[in-house]
Design a protein around this motif. Sequence first.
Motif, short mmCIF file in Angstrom:
data_model
loop_
_atom_site.label_atom_id
_atom_site.label_comp_id
_atom_site.label_asym_id
_atom_site.label_seq_id
_atom_site.Cartn_x
_atom_site.Cartn_y
_atom_site.Cartn_z
N ASP A 138 -10.79 3.17 8.63
CA ASP A 138 -9.95 4.35 8.87
C ASP A 138 -10.10 5.37 7.74
O ASP A 138 -9.97 6.57 7.96
CB ASP A 138 -8.47 3.95 8.97
CG ASP A 138 -8.18 3.15 10.22
OD1 ASP A 138 -9.00 3.19 11.14
OD2 ASP A 138 -7.14 2.49 10.26
N GLN A 142 -10.43 10.38 4.57
CA GLN A 142 -10.16 9.80 5.88
C GLN A 142 -11.49 9.66 6.62
O GLN A 142 -12.40 10.46 6.47
CB GLN A 142 -9.20 10.71 6.65
CG GLN A 142 -8.82 10.21 8.03
CD GLN A 142 -9.76 10.68 9.11
OE1 GLN A 142 -10.37 11.74 8.98
NE2 GLN A 142 -9.91 9.89 10.16
N SER A 191 -5.44 0.82 8.82
CA SER A 191 -4.10 1.37 8.61
C SER A 191 -2.99 0.43 9.08
O SER A 191 -3.03 -0.12 10.18
CB SER A 191 -3.97 2.70 9.36
OG SER A 191 -4.94 3.61 8.94
N GLY A 247 1.44 4.21 7.78
CA GLY A 247 0.97 5.58 7.77
C GLY A 247 -0.37 5.73 8.43
O GLY A 247 -1.20 4.82 8.40
N PRO A 248 -0.62 6.88 9.06
CA PRO A 248 -1.88 7.11 9.78
C PRO A 248 -3.05 7.26 8.82
O PRO A 248 -2.86 7.43 7.61
CB PRO A 248 -1.61 8.43 10.53
CG PRO A 248 -0.60 9.14 9.68
CD PRO A 248 0.28 8.07 9.12
N PRO A 249 -4.29 7.21 9.34
CA PRO A 249 -5.46 7.41 8.47
C PRO A 249 -5.59 8.88 8.06
O PRO A 249 -5.94 9.72 8.87
CB PRO A 249 -6.63 6.95 9.35
CG PRO A 249 -6.14 6.99 10.75
CD PRO A 249 -4.66 6.82 10.71
N THR A 250 -5.28 9.16 6.81
CA THR A 250 -5.41 10.50 6.24
C THR A 250 -5.97 10.38 4.84
O THR A 250 -6.00 9.28 4.25
CB THR A 250 -4.04 11.20 6.17
OG1 THR A 250 -3.19 10.47 5.27
CG2 THR A 250 -3.37 11.30 7.54
N ASN A 282 -3.22 8.97 2.58
CA ASN A 282 -2.90 7.55 2.74
C ASN A 282 -4.06 6.63 2.35
O ASN A 282 -3.89 5.42 2.28
CB ASN A 282 -2.50 7.27 4.19
CG ASN A 282 -1.12 7.84 4.52
OD1 ASN A 282 -0.28 8.00 3.63
ND2 ASN A 282 -0.89 8.14 5.79
N ASN A 290 -9.42 0.91 16.02
CA ASN A 290 -8.18 0.16 15.79
C ASN A 290 -8.36 -1.30 15.41
O ASN A 290 -7.38 -2.01 15.20
CB ASN A 290 -7.24 0.21 17.02
CG ASN A 290 -6.89 1.63 17.43
OD1 ASN A 290 -6.86 2.53 16.59
ND2 ASN A 290 -6.62 1.84 18.71
#
Length: 595
Positions: A31, A48, A73, A76-79, A82, A587
Amino acid sequence: MCGIIGCAGRSEDTLDVLLSGLEGLEYRGYDSAGVALANGSLDVCKKQGEIARLQQAVGGLRGPVGIGHTRWSTHGPPTDANAHPHTDCTGDVAVVHNGIIENYEELKTELRERGHEFTSDTDSEVVPHLVEERLAEGASFEDAFRAAVARLEGSYALAAVTADSEAILATRHDSPLVVGVGDDAAYLASDVPAFLEYTDRVVYLEDGEFARLESGSWTVTDAEGRLLDKSISRVEWDAEETAKSGYDHYMLKEIHEQPRALRKALRGRVDEMTGSVDVESLAGLSPSSVQFVACGTSYHAALYGAQLLREEGVPAQAFLASEYATAPAPVDDDALVVGVTQSGETADTLSALREAHRRDVETLAMTNVVGSTATRECDRTLLIRAGPEIGVAATKTFSSQVVACNLLASTVARGEDAREVVGALRDLPGQVQELLDDSRAEQVADRFVDGAGYFFIGRGYHHPVALEGALKLKEITYKHAEGFPAGELKHGPLALVTDETPVFALATGDDEQATKTVGNVKEVEARDAPVVAVTDGVSDVGRYADEVLRVPETHPRVAPVLANVQLQLVAYHVANRLGRSIDKPRNLAKSVTVE
């Protein structure tokens, strides 16, 4: 989930080592990724997306020590924010983390009240801030790191660096970490492939142990700081085994590696002349009953193993490890609990095995990885010897697990047809190669690539393979697929069958199960659904099929491996036609180390 890499002692190419290690760990999470290098200051770069984006952005960072991370992940989302490594308020401490810190909200609240500012949604970010506080009080880096770890609840593998130290500090609890011992450098990773091109000498960390890596040196201490005398092991895999070797994808390579993997699984363990199986680690094993615990693909192998043992007269059941850990089944004193886990690090399976230990039940790890947590914690180990598997979707490990189940069953039951089974196992690698050379799976995939959904049916030993075939297709094509015992299709799922839902029917031999499966195929045919028969041609199931995928004729216990290889190839070619990310499906990650 997630991958950690660390390197101390290669100041000229530390960054290259980290990036190479992250590529070797990308199957554990993709991610986002990042690195931190220390050289009087701390340089951090994280992005990301896949590792290629980090490689484009990282520039020429240099330093004698560094850590890196590739993320799957959870919080928190993949950024970019993060992604790991995470840093403290001063930017002088960087930490990478695998696992889940269960009390992070409480810690985060405390730290915010004391003026700390957070920039991510992750649970991991509390760790560098905890280290920062202790450093500000005058503690040494190691003391500050230990104090921070003492505040954590949950599962973790942690590695940390600071701007003014040329050391990496690391520890683990319920998440794997291994030290690599080089001639002039030390390495750290969540899995051996990350540094295998640099050294094959490794030290496995246990829960609660702390590692300190510096230029060309390493030490391991316990929770109280006492120096431990850790043994160095050699990894039998080589770097070439973890490369694509000319294949377009790791998954295709690993499908084609199955003949070799099966030979290794059998080597030195079977004697066709006497029809005997001799596995040293299983010597003297005679359980009154067997309970398998596993997840995903390994659970399908466990279902096969349980049926195998039941038919040999040994009471056996297969359980999803995530359920067993919280609601274990009743067990007698002489039972055996078998944890089937490719990596030996699957959190749910380890929890189930630990529950068995709490009840004083003997445990066996059926795994692919020497030195993994499962091998160290279980009473016995049965290695499946598949070699490294990089593709997220398990292929050769499933086949090797099925063979290992046969070795286990032959050891504890010693059925009357043992010589026939051993002979079939001996022939299996060659038959898989024959199938790989002649398979029509690519043509079948071309014909049915636009299916609205896919169904897989089989009876007996083919039921777990039907489940596995559906899982493989789901994992890498993102198409809806379901597997059923063939007789169950008419009890509800038949409502979903149309002329746009191909049905893969597994039938080998000509026994009652094959005959009944032919009847189920006729039910499907009457609803205008296209049928793909996976068969050895002994029954007449092919007469009612639109396509036939042939497998060599063999013993009923061995036929599921051959049928499964055909389904692996179908899934691969459908995914390839659709342009999916085959080795790194969305995912998903290879080693699931969180519950």
